[in-house]
Design a protein around this motif. Structure first.
Motif: not given
Length: 398
Positions: A299-319
């Motif tokens: 989970s992210l602490s806020s819905a407004a957080i962009d995963p890619v902007a905080i270095g989690l772009g790699w995660m978006m390929h499998f979650v």
């Protein structure tokens, strides 16, 4: 359940067992209590208004166990003995005020009865009772649309039962009472989405704000994806000491294998710990291919957080991203939530809101979402000794 606490300076996470996992700790009972009856009544009255029904009721086969009335969701020899000894009863929840008596003026020719079935953990269908409705004049029993709508009402009742099973499990294992309240279309869609993701065993990233129910969603995912005795491990990344992610993740994986690991607020990790999380996820994918079972929820602490902007772009390929609705998006649930929390907290039992107070509540923006609404109504219920709550009384607490 195993709880993870603040990591010590030796970089070894401290864990302690709080409940031994065994079959006897699996909740088999759902209490037919005040809040369960209130939620079921809401569903029935909403259906009656929507479909133009004269009356609606659900009959449920219950057992008296240790002085309490329960629905039984699993059969074994002991349960059959209780039923055979006279502890079983038919309990009626209806749109009328009296629950324990049949319909007044019941007309069998204008009525329709549909079975209420519940799937057990063994995926077997169990008959819990029947939904019985009395049709309004001009509405025909054979109307296919009415039957379809009534099947949706049954789904809602079964969903409440499923939520209470999760609630009972939460009380028994986790020591709280976290579960969904409401019947809005967006909440039904959320339930269906969680069910789909859990059955596919897909890793999930919850993107939601405070008070929207991230812990409820994670536990619901676990309840569907894993066996009843599998561990559910939750850890908040905000409590980790910087640089300890590798050691903590190794400890968590050993505790959660066979169950679910829920990592909260992963956006709080430092850049170095983010790399440790990425390495952990790569190991997880390799272990999954070899047959090792571990469900992952982030989970992210806020819905407004962009995963890619905080270095989690790699995660978006499998979650799979799962946004949770805010209270503003669940306006349909507001009345249900208010009535539920007032019934939960009110000492007098007759507390309600004036129309102007309802209007004020409907236009107020709760920054803490459902959690904020719950805290407000707790104050209202404690201060009001029965009667109607005015807008001025409500405004003083907002």
């Amino acid at each position: 359940m195993i709880a993870l606490f603040q990591a010590v300076s030796s970089y070894k996470s401290r864990v302690r067992p709080t409940r031994k996992f065994n079959q006897s700790s699996v909740p088999r009972w759902v209490p037919v209590n005040k809040s369960f009856i209130a939620l079921t009544k809401m569903i029935l009255r909403s259906a009656a208004t929507r479909l133009g029904l004269e009356q609606a009721a659900v009959t449920l086969r219950c057992l008296n166990h240790q002085g309490y009335r329960h629905l039984l969701l699993a059969d074994d020899v002991r349960d059959l003995f209780v039923a055979a000894s006279g502890g079983a009863e038919e309990f009626i929840i209806s749109t009328q005020e009296a629950n324990a008596s049949p319909f007044q003026g019941f007309d069998a020719e204008a009525a329709l009865s549909l079975p209420v079935n519940f799937k057990t953990p063994d995926n077997e269908s169990q008959r819990l009772g029947y939904l019985v409705v009395q049709m309004a004049p001009g509405v025909h029993v054979a109307d296919a649309t009415v039957k379809h709508e009534l099947s949706l009402v049954i789904e809602e009742i079964v969903r409440v039962i499923s939520r209470y099973q999760s609630r009972y499990r939460s009380i028994h294992w986790y020591g709280d009472q976290s579960f969904w309240v409401g019947n809005s279309s967006i909440l039904r869609q959320l339930d269906q989405r969680i069910d789909q993701l859990a059955k596919r065993k897909s890793p999930v990233l919850l993107r939601a704000d405070k008070g929207t129910g991230k812990i409820i969603a994670a536990r619901r995912f676990h309840d569907i994806a894993c066996s009843e005795t599998a561990p559910f491990i939750e850890s908040d990344c905000r409590e980790w000491e910087e640089g300890t992610a590798t050691a903590i993740l190794q400890s968590l994986r050993s505790c959660a294998t066979g169950g679910t690991l829920f990592l909260r607020s992963i956006d709080a990790l430092s850049a170095k710990d983010m790399l440790a999380l990425r390495h952990f996820c790569l190991q997880w994918m390799a272990a999954t291919r070899s047959g090792t079972s571990l469900s992952l929820v982030f989970s992210l602490s806020s819905a407004a957080i962009d995963p890619v902007a905080i270095g989690l772009g790699w995660m978006m390929h499998f979650v799979q991203s799962l946004p949770l609705p805010t209270l503003a998006e669940r306006r349909e649930d507001l009345h249900d939530l208010v009535q539920f929390f007032i019934a939960e907290f009110a000492l007098a039992g007759d507390v309600d809101l004036q129309d102007c107070a309802w209007q004020l509540l409907e236009t107020h923006e709760f920054t803490a979402n459902v959690e904020g609404l719950k805290n407000l109504l707790k104050q209202v219920a404690m201060r009001n000794q029965g009667g109607l709550v005015t807008a001025d009384e409500l405004r003083a607490l907002l």
